[in-house]
Write a protein that holds these residues in place. Structure first.
Motif, short mmCIF file in Angstrom:
data_model
loop_
_atom_site.label_atom_id
_atom_site.label_comp_id
_atom_site.label_asym_id
_atom_site.label_seq_id
_atom_site.Cartn_x
_atom_site.Cartn_y
_atom_site.Cartn_z
N UNK A 131 41.19 37.99 28.60
CA UNK A 131 41.80 38.97 29.50
C UNK A 131 40.71 39.50 30.42
N UNK A 132 40.67 38.99 31.65
CA UNK A 132 39.63 39.37 32.60
C UNK A 132 39.89 40.77 33.15
N UNK A 133 38.86 41.62 33.08
CA UNK A 133 38.93 42.95 33.68
C UNK A 133 38.16 42.98 35.00
N UNK A 134 37.23 42.07 35.18
CA UNK A 134 36.53 41.84 36.44
C UNK A 134 36.38 40.32 36.57
N UNK A 135 35.70 39.87 37.62
CA UNK A 135 35.50 38.42 37.78
C UNK A 135 34.74 37.80 36.62
N UNK A 136 33.82 38.58 36.02
CA UNK A 136 32.97 38.01 34.98
C UNK A 136 33.09 38.68 33.62
N UNK A 137 33.78 39.81 33.53
CA UNK A 137 33.93 40.52 32.26
C UNK A 137 35.34 40.34 31.72
N UNK A 138 35.42 40.21 30.41
CA UNK A 138 36.73 39.96 29.81
C UNK A 138 36.82 40.53 28.41
N UNK A 139 38.05 40.73 27.99
CA UNK A 139 38.35 41.09 26.61
C UNK A 139 38.72 39.78 25.92
N UNK A 140 38.11 39.51 24.78
CA UNK A 140 38.40 38.29 24.04
C UNK A 140 39.24 38.64 22.81
N UNK A 141 40.38 37.98 22.68
CA UNK A 141 41.24 38.15 21.51
C UNK A 141 41.32 36.81 20.78
N UNK A 142 40.45 36.61 19.79
CA UNK A 142 40.42 35.33 19.07
C UNK A 142 41.67 35.11 18.22
#
Length: 172
Positions: free
Chosen positions: A139-150
């Motif tokens: 789940x991208x919050x910016x172009x390069x940062x994301x939330x990962x839900x494994x």
């Protein structure tokens, strides 16, 4: 609760996930992120072209050309993925956030992340893009940062998580 995007009535319970992010999940994110950008696609094309030229005999009789084409061919198909895995492993071992278990809660306000005493909520409208690999929801919050839900941490909650994501992030 009303689905903000489609105006549908939703009766969803909040979903809580205990997440441990390791090298496998980070590598999945880094690999997908790297090879879906223009520079990643260009690099892959360079490597495949180098292999094609090598196979077609462009470097026949010239050892230096053959070595250059071989290195170029391996660069984005073998060497870079190995380096990405090593980077993911190093991040998982050295980043203090990944050393502890994270607690994610998906509810109508967004995704709440708790690490120890720290707590932060990311509103659904702050999520720019949703991508999925075989290992993780990204789940991208910016172009390069994301939330990962494994997926490995969902333990039977896959449908509930997917329901929240479809309802709140659909189309991104």
């Amino acid at each position: 609760m009303i689905d903000r995007r489609w105006g549908e009535k939703m009766d969803r319970e909040p979903v809580e996930l205990k997440v441990k992010i390791g090298p496998k999940e980070l590598f999945s994110f880094l690999f997908r992120h790297t090879y879906t950008t223009p520079s990643g696609i260009f690099g892959l094309c360079v490597s495949l072209t180098a292999f094609l030229l090598l196979i077609l005999g462009y470097a026949k009789g010239d050892d230096f050309r053959m070595i250059v084409l071989l290195v170029l061919g391996l660069l984005f198909t073998v060497i870079n993925p190995i380096m990405l895995y090593m980077r993911a492993k190093n991040q998982a071992l050295t980043n203090p956030v990944y050393k502890n278990e994270l607690c994610y809660t998906l509810d109508e306000s967004g995704i709440t992340l708790e690490v120890g005493e720290a707590k932060e909520t990311v509103a659904w409208d702050k999520i720019r893009r949703w991508k999925r690999t075989r290992v993780v929801h990204i789940l991208y919050t910016t172009k390069i940062h994301a939330i990962l839900l494994p997926f490995s941490c969902m333990k039977g909650k896959e449908k509930e998580v997917e329901g929240w994501l479809l309802a709140m992030v659909r189309g991104k």
